[in-house]
Design a protein around this motif. Structure first.
Motif, PDB file in Angstrom:
ATOM      1  N   SER A 140      15.655 -17.242 -13.149  1.00  0.00           N
ATOM      2  CA  SER A 140      16.921 -17.098 -12.682  1.00  0.00           C
ATOM      3  C   SER A 140      17.228 -18.522 -11.845  1.00  0.00           C
ATOM      4  O   SER A 140      16.649 -18.936 -11.248  1.00  0.00           O
ATOM      5  CB  SER A 140      17.248 -15.922 -11.676  1.00  0.00           C
ATOM      6  OG  SER A 140      16.430 -15.707 -10.634  1.00  0.00           O
ATOM      7  N   LEU A 142      20.768 -20.449 -10.494  1.00  0.00           N
ATOM      8  CA  LEU A 142      22.190 -20.502  -9.923  1.00  0.00           C
ATOM      9  C   LEU A 142      22.556 -21.827  -9.842  1.00  0.00           C
ATOM     10  O   LEU A 142      21.811 -22.890  -9.212  1.00  0.00           O
ATOM     11  CB  LEU A 142      22.243 -20.023  -8.674  1.00  0.00           C
ATOM     12  CG  LEU A 142      23.889 -19.803  -7.987  1.00  0.00           C
ATOM     13  CD1 LEU A 142      24.275 -18.598  -7.221  1.00  0.00           C
ATOM     14  CD2 LEU A 142      24.052 -21.135  -7.136  1.00  0.00           C
ATOM     15  N   THR A 166      23.447 -18.063 -13.513  1.00  0.00           N
ATOM     16  CA  THR A 166      24.607 -17.931 -12.711  1.00  0.00           C
ATOM     17  C   THR A 166      25.301 -18.974 -12.407  1.00  0.00           C
ATOM     18  O   THR A 166      24.603 -19.941 -11.860  1.00  0.00           O
ATOM     19  CB  THR A 166      24.231 -17.025 -11.384  1.00  0.00           C
ATOM     20  OG1 THR A 166      23.568 -15.726 -11.666  1.00  0.00           O
ATOM     21  CG2 THR A 166      25.505 -16.871 -10.423  1.00  0.00           C
ATOM     22  N   GLN A 198      21.676 -11.791  -3.326  1.00  0.00           N
ATOM     23  CA  GLN A 198      20.912 -12.206  -4.455  1.00  0.00           C
ATOM     24  C   GLN A 198      19.849 -13.372  -4.129  1.00  0.00           C
ATOM     25  O   GLN A 198      20.127 -14.483  -3.379  1.00  0.00           O
ATOM     26  CB  GLN A 198      21.844 -12.591  -5.492  1.00  0.00           C
ATOM     27  CG  GLN A 198      22.760 -11.375  -5.991  1.00  0.00           C
ATOM     28  CD  GLN A 198      22.022 -10.186  -6.398  1.00  0.00           C
ATOM     29  OE1 GLN A 198      21.285 -10.395  -7.423  1.00  0.00           O
ATOM     30  NE2 GLN A 198      22.122  -9.041  -5.916  1.00  0.00           N
ATOM     31  N   TYR A 200      17.152 -16.199  -6.251  1.00  0.00           N
ATOM     32  CA  TYR A 200      16.970 -16.988  -7.521  1.00  0.00           C
ATOM     33  C   TYR A 200      15.946 -17.923  -7.543  1.00  0.00           C
ATOM     34  O   TYR A 200      15.368 -18.375  -6.247  1.00  0.00           O
ATOM     35  CB  TYR A 200      18.340 -17.885  -7.506  1.00  0.00           C
ATOM     36  CG  TYR A 200      19.584 -17.413  -7.615  1.00  0.00           C
ATOM     37  CD1 TYR A 200      20.111 -16.807  -8.855  1.00  0.00           C
ATOM     38  CD2 TYR A 200      20.176 -17.115  -6.417  1.00  0.00           C
ATOM     39  CE1 TYR A 200      21.170 -15.941  -8.762  1.00  0.00           C
ATOM     40  CE2 TYR A 200      21.716 -16.336  -6.313  1.00  0.00           C
ATOM     41  CZ  TYR A 200      22.033 -15.751  -7.490  1.00  0.00           C
ATOM     42  OH  TYR A 200      23.391 -15.260  -7.366  1.00  0.00           O
ATOM     43  N   ASP A 201      15.138 -18.069  -8.744  1.00  0.00           N
ATOM     44  CA  ASP A 201      14.037 -19.066  -8.783  1.00  0.00           C
ATOM     45  C   ASP A 201      14.503 -20.259  -8.552  1.00  0.00           C
ATOM     46  O   ASP A 201      13.620 -21.205  -8.052  1.00  0.00           O
ATOM     47  CB  ASP A 201      13.183 -18.742 -10.153  1.00  0.00           C
ATOM     48  CG  ASP A 201      12.863 -17.367 -10.293  1.00  0.00           C
ATOM     49  OD1 ASP A 201      11.692 -17.092  -9.570  1.00  0.00           O
ATOM     50  OD2 ASP A 201      13.243 -16.654 -11.298  1.00  0.00           O
TER      51      ASP A 201
END
Length: 310
Positions: A140, A142, A166, A198, A200-201
């Motif tokens: 994931s 962002l 995202t 949330q 994220y990686d």
């Protein structure tokens, strides 16, 4: 506007007749000295104390090879190409000499000269940071500032890798960023991504508003924060933050590889990653083009055309 002598290519150079160039945030920062905190003195030393050392700005162009040096074998007269001069600038001109082994590649079929000119700055920046992060399929990511030249390229490139993307942008650009390939879009005027729970990686900060102190809680264990735009203090703190947190902070200058341009050209030809154009200006409207970029309202790229854009 000024008339200067038409350059003559050296033995290992090609002479490009420019059809389109761009106004990037890099051009704006060199001209205005509006740079991240701590870099003002350094920028003056590199680019000029009282005015730009290179009087001709511009780092991207696309056009046609008009002549070649005697040692040139990669290109021939008539080839449609795009090029990236990076910090050497000099692309705001009707003619530009480039090393045949430099950052020059054949223009992708199906792209206008304006689109091809806009491939390099955002694309090479986004790809270099994603490469340094070793972004993997299924992770994931962002992207803070997903509507700019770098951000819009990062959305498409991360999607190409196979990541779940995202994007963070303003209200006006939500639908547009989603159309680029973002699975989720956050309107920063309505929601703070650092407070929504949330994680994220990978987080890519293209606008300098998500330093490690603000983003660390939004990173998974082993996550990576990519500071595309960062002040000197944030860059100096990056190694220390990485050692203490178990989360990696990646910052510093972009490393442009010549092969990256050909890679971006292939993706653009396949429709995978194409530069998006916000506005087009005539060469005579260069001042207006810079004023628009100065406003901070541009999305994607601003193109300046010198002839038949194609």
């Amino acid at each position: 506007m000024a008339e200067i002598a038409k350059p003559t290519p050296k033995s290992n150079e090609i002479l490009i007749k420019t059809y389109a160039t761009t106004v990037t945030s890099g051009d704006w920062r060199v001209r205005s000295l509006n740079v991240p905190a701590g870099f003002g003195w350094m920028t003056r030393l590199v680019f000029g104390i009282s005015r730009p050392r290179q009087p001709i700005l511009g780092s991207e162009l696309a056009g046609v090879v008009e002549s070649v040096g005697k040692a040139v074998s990669r290109f021939k007269v008539g080839d449609a190409v795009f090029a990236f001069s990076d910090a050497r600038m000099g692309c705001y001109a009707e003619y530009k000499c480039m090393l045949q082994d430099g950052a020059v590649a054949l223009k992708p079929p199906g792209l206008s000269y304006g689109e091809a000119a806009a491939l390099s700055f955002g694309g090479t920046t986004a790809w270099d940071f994603l490469r340094r992060a070793r972004l993997q399929r299924g992770e994931s990511v962002l992207i803070n500032g997903a509507s700019g030249a770098v951000g819009s390229a990062a959305v498409q490139l991360a999607k190409y890798v196979g990541a779940s993307v995202t994007g963070v942008c303003s209200t006006a650009n939500v639908a547009w960023v989603r159309a680029l390939g973002a699975s989720h879009v956050i309107d920063y005027t309505q929601e703070d991504f650092t407070r929504n729970g949330q994680t994220y990686d990978v987080i890519v900060d293209t606008v300098g508003t998500a330093p490690f102190s603000r983003s660390k809680a939004s990173l998974k264990d082993g996550g990576r924060l990519l500071l595309v735009l960062a002040g000197l203090a944030d860059m100096l703190h990056a190694p220390w933050a990485s050692m203490r947190s178990g989360k990696k902070v990646i910052a510093g200058p972009v490393s442009v590889r010549v092969e990256d341009l050909s890679f971006l050209a292939e993706l653009a030809a396949a429709g995978v990653c194409k530069p998006v154009i916000d506005r087009r200006y005539l060469f005579e409207q260069m001042v207006e083009a810079h004023r628009y970029v100065d406003s901070g309202r541009k999305k994607g790229n601003v193109v300046v055309v010198l002839g038949d854009e194609g």
